[in-house]
Design a protein around this motif. Structure first.
Motif, PDB file in Angstrom:
ATOM      1  N   ASN A  12      58.661  -6.313 -27.679  1.00  0.00           N
ATOM      2  CA  ASN A  12      59.697  -7.225 -27.190  1.00  0.00           C
ATOM      3  C   ASN A  12      59.095  -8.447 -26.486  1.00  0.00           C
ATOM      4  OD1 ASN A  12      62.404  -7.876 -27.140  1.00  0.00           O
ATOM      5  ND2 ASN A  12      62.713  -7.023 -25.101  1.00  0.00           N
ATOM      6  N   ILE A  13      58.037  -8.996 -27.096  1.00  0.00           N
ATOM      7  CA  ILE A  13      57.387 -10.195 -26.558  1.00  0.00           C
ATOM      8  C   ILE A  13      57.759 -11.377 -27.437  1.00  0.00           C
ATOM      9  CG2 ILE A  13      55.189 -11.351 -26.125  1.00  0.00           C
ATOM     10  CD1 ILE A  13      53.974  -8.580 -25.579  1.00  0.00           C
ATOM     11  N   ARG A  14      58.319 -12.407 -26.786  1.00  0.00           N
ATOM     12  CA  ARG A  14      58.604 -13.685 -27.452  1.00  0.00           C
ATOM     13  C   ARG A  14      58.222 -14.793 -26.481  1.00  0.00           C
ATOM     14  NH1 ARG A  14      61.378 -14.274 -32.054  1.00  0.00           N
ATOM     15  NH2 ARG A  14      61.891 -12.340 -33.098  1.00  0.00           N
ATOM     16  N   ALA A  21      49.448 -23.480 -20.157  1.00  0.00           N
ATOM     17  CA  ALA A  21      49.920 -22.214 -19.578  1.00  0.00           C
ATOM     18  C   ALA A  21      48.865 -21.111 -19.699  1.00  0.00           C
ATOM     19  CB  ALA A  21      51.208 -21.767 -20.256  1.00  0.00           C
ATOM     20  N   ILE A  22      48.753 -20.326 -18.637  1.00  0.00           N
ATOM     21  CA  ILE A  22      47.873 -19.162 -18.605  1.00  0.00           C
ATOM     22  C   ILE A  22      48.620 -17.960 -19.180  1.00  0.00           C
ATOM     23  CG2 ILE A  22      46.708 -17.515 -17.050  1.00  0.00           C
ATOM     24  CD1 ILE A  22      45.235 -20.177 -17.250  1.00  0.00           C
ATOM     25  N   ILE A  23      47.902 -17.174 -19.984  1.00  0.00           N
ATOM     26  CA  ILE A  23      48.390 -15.872 -20.444  1.00  0.00           C
ATOM     27  C   ILE A  23      47.634 -14.833 -19.628  1.00  0.00           C
ATOM     28  CG2 ILE A  23      48.471 -14.230 -22.349  1.00  0.00           C
ATOM     29  CD1 ILE A  23      48.473 -16.637 -24.268  1.00  0.00           C
ATOM     30  N   GLY A  24      48.366 -14.005 -18.890  1.00  0.00           N
ATOM     31  CA  GLY A  24      47.687 -12.995 -18.096  1.00  0.00           C
ATOM     32  C   GLY A  24      48.644 -12.024 -17.447  1.00  0.00           C
ATOM     33  N   ARG A  25      48.051 -10.982 -16.873  1.00  0.00           N
ATOM     34  CA  ARG A  25      48.834  -9.943 -16.218  1.00  0.00           C
ATOM     35  C   ARG A  25      49.292 -10.381 -14.824  1.00  0.00           C
ATOM     36  NH1 ARG A  25      45.022  -6.166 -16.195  1.00  0.00           N
ATOM     37  NH2 ARG A  25      44.949  -5.968 -13.956  1.00  0.00           N
ATOM     38  N   ARG A  26      48.509 -11.254 -14.165  1.00  0.00           N
ATOM     39  CA  ARG A  26      48.841 -11.647 -12.792  1.00  0.00           C
ATOM     40  C   ARG A  26      49.177 -13.122 -12.612  1.00  0.00           C
ATOM     41  NH1 ARG A  26      44.477  -8.227 -11.791  1.00  0.00           N
ATOM     42  NH2 ARG A  26      43.115  -9.957 -11.307  1.00  0.00           N
ATOM     43  N   GLY A  28      50.360 -17.086 -14.423  1.00  0.00           N
ATOM     44  CA  GLY A  28      50.960 -17.794 -15.550  1.00  0.00           C
ATOM     45  C   GLY A  28      52.421 -17.430 -15.751  1.00  0.00           C
ATOM     46  N   PRO A  29      53.090 -18.176 -16.635  1.00  0.00           N
ATOM     47  CA  PRO A  29      54.534 -18.000 -16.852  1.00  0.00           C
ATOM     48  C   PRO A  29      54.910 -16.786 -17.698  1.00  0.00           C
ATOM     49  CG  PRO A  29      53.696 -19.740 -18.264  1.00  0.00           C
ATOM     50  CD  PRO A  29      52.552 -19.310 -17.383  1.00  0.00           C
ATOM     51  N   TYR A  30      53.921 -16.047 -18.205  1.00  0.00           N
ATOM     52  CA  TYR A  30      54.219 -14.947 -19.126  1.00  0.00           C
ATOM     53  C   TYR A  30      53.913 -13.574 -18.534  1.00  0.00           C
ATOM     54  CZ  TYR A  30      53.584 -19.100 -22.037  1.00  0.00           C
ATOM     55  OH  TYR A  30      53.623 -20.372 -22.544  1.00  0.00           O
ATOM     56  N   THR A  31      53.747 -13.492 -17.221  1.00  0.00           N
ATOM     57  CA  THR A  31      53.333 -12.225 -16.599  1.00  0.00           C
ATOM     58  C   THR A  31      54.300 -11.082 -16.901  1.00  0.00           C
ATOM     59  OG1 THR A  31      54.384 -12.882 -14.522  1.00  0.00           O
ATOM     60  CG2 THR A  31      52.015 -13.288 -14.729  1.00  0.00           C
ATOM     61  N   GLN A  32      55.598 -11.381 -17.044  1.00  0.00           N
ATOM     62  CA  GLN A  32      56.568 -10.308 -17.300  1.00  0.00           C
ATOM     63  C   GLN A  32      56.281  -9.580 -18.610  1.00  0.00           C
ATOM     64  OE1 GLN A  32      57.315 -13.560 -17.574  1.00  0.00           O
ATOM     65  NE2 GLN A  32      58.813 -13.931 -19.183  1.00  0.00           N
ATOM     66  N   PHE A  33      55.613 -10.244 -19.554  1.00  0.00           N
ATOM     67  CA  PHE A  33      55.292  -9.612 -20.836  1.00  0.00           C
ATOM     68  C   PHE A  33      54.032  -8.749 -20.750  1.00  0.00           C
ATOM     69  CE2 PHE A  33      57.448 -13.607 -22.259  1.00  0.00           C
ATOM     70  CZ  PHE A  33      58.582 -13.003 -22.748  1.00  0.00           C
ATOM     71  N   PHE A  34      53.157  -9.042 -19.777  1.00  0.00           N
ATOM     72  CA  PHE A  34      51.844  -8.393 -19.743  1.00  0.00           C
ATOM     73  C   PHE A  34      51.577  -7.562 -18.494  1.00  0.00           C
ATOM     74  CE2 PHE A  34      51.412 -12.189 -22.428  1.00  0.00           C
ATOM     75  CZ  PHE A  34      51.033 -11.572 -23.617  1.00  0.00           C
ATOM     76  N   GLU A  35      52.497  -7.556 -17.523  1.00  0.00           N
ATOM     77  CA  GLU A  35      52.231  -6.874 -16.262  1.00  0.00           C
ATOM     78  C   GLU A  35      51.965  -5.380 -16.428  1.00  0.00           C
ATOM     79  OE1 GLU A  35      55.562  -7.854 -13.849  1.00  0.00           O
ATOM     80  OE2 GLU A  35      57.010  -6.888 -15.173  1.00  0.00           O
ATOM     81  N   ASN A  36      52.482  -4.753 -17.476  1.00  0.00           N
ATOM     82  CA  ASN A  36      52.252  -3.331 -17.719  1.00  0.00           C
ATOM     83  C   ASN A  36      51.195  -3.071 -18.794  1.00  0.00           C
ATOM     84  OD1 ASN A  36      54.183  -2.519 -15.795  1.00  0.00           O
ATOM     85  ND2 ASN A  36      55.814  -2.929 -17.268  1.00  0.00           N
ATOM     86  N   GLN A  37      50.523  -4.124 -19.229  1.00  0.00           N
ATOM     87  CA  GLN A  37      49.457  -3.999 -20.237  1.00  0.00           C
ATOM     88  C   GLN A  37      48.109  -3.972 -19.513  1.00  0.00           C
ATOM     89  OE1 GLN A  37      50.072  -3.578 -23.478  1.00  0.00           O
ATOM     90  NE2 GLN A  37      52.278  -3.795 -23.184  1.00  0.00           N
ATOM     91  N   SER A  38      47.600  -2.772 -19.241  1.00  0.00           N
ATOM     92  CA  SER A  38      46.430  -2.624 -18.368  1.00  0.00           C
ATOM     93  C   SER A  38      45.151  -3.244 -18.941  1.00  0.00           C
ATOM     94  CB  SER A  38      46.195  -1.154 -18.037  1.00  0.00           C
ATOM     95  OG  SER A  38      45.968  -0.413 -19.211  1.00  0.00           O
ATOM     96  N   TYR A  39      45.065  -3.457 -20.256  1.00  0.00           N
ATOM     97  CA  TYR A  39      43.857  -4.050 -20.828  1.00  0.00           C
ATOM     98  C   TYR A  39      43.856  -5.574 -20.773  1.00  0.00           C
ATOM     99  CZ  TYR A  39      42.654   0.582 -22.504  1.00  0.00           C
ATOM    100  OH  TYR A  39      42.333   1.914 -22.574  1.00  0.00           O
ATOM    101  N   VAL A  40      44.996  -6.169 -20.476  1.00  0.00           N
ATOM    102  CA  VAL A  40      45.099  -7.628 -20.365  1.00  0.00           C
ATOM    103  C   VAL A  40      44.613  -8.033 -18.982  1.00  0.00           C
ATOM    104  CG1 VAL A  40      46.684  -9.598 -20.372  1.00  0.00           C
ATOM    105  CG2 VAL A  40      46.999  -7.739 -22.028  1.00  0.00           C
ATOM    106  N   SER A  41      43.711  -9.005 -18.924  1.00  0.00           N
ATOM    107  CA  SER A  41      43.174  -9.467 -17.641  1.00  0.00           C
ATOM    108  C   SER A  41      44.234 -10.210 -16.838  1.00  0.00           C
ATOM    109  CB  SER A  41      41.975 -10.399 -17.880  1.00  0.00           C
ATOM    110  OG  SER A  41      40.904  -9.703 -18.473  1.00  0.00           O
ATOM    111  N   GLY A  42      44.009 -10.322 -15.543  1.00  0.00           N
ATOM    112  CA  GLY A  42      44.920 -11.065 -14.674  1.00  0.00           C
ATOM    113  C   GLY A  42      45.075 -12.504 -15.131  1.00  0.00           C
TER     114      GLY A  42
END
Length: 99
Positions: A12-14, A21-26, A28-42
């Motif tokens: 459910n990522i769009r 923009a930064i893509i990351g767990r901690r 950037g504007p997309y944190t809601q998509f990656f916050e539970n993805q433990s392999y994605v860096s901050g």
């Protein structure tokens, strides 16, 4: 500027691309998509729009790497994205659509 979308329907990522923009767990504007993805860096990668080249992705020295079409990309190198590419952020595959 062309519109960039990064999509993974099963997770459910769009993502609508934003220049710089930064893509990351901690961060950037997309944190809601990656916050539970433990392999994605901050701070994992960055999206950029370069006039004359188009949309690019840059790995930001992530722990688990970024791949474009199953090929690892080097940190701090702008890699051009094309519609139909598969961008992999750690273990998350994203379909690239540019329109």
């Amino acid at each position: 500027m062309p519109v960039l979308a990064l999509i993974n329907d099963s997770l459910n990522i769009r993502i609508n691309g934003m220049n710089g923009a930064i893509i990351g767990r901690r961060k950037g504007p997309y944190t809601q998509f990656f916050e539970n993805q433990s392999y994605v860096s901050g701070v994992h990668a960055q999206l950029k729009f370069n006039p004359g080249v188009g949309w690019c992705v840059v790995d930001k020295h992530s722990s688990n790497g970024t791949m474009l079409n199953q090929r690892p990309i080097q940190p701090d190198v702008d890699m051009t994205l094309n519609s139909g590419d598969i961008l992999t952020i750690a273990n998350v595959n994203l379909q690239v659509i540019i329109s």
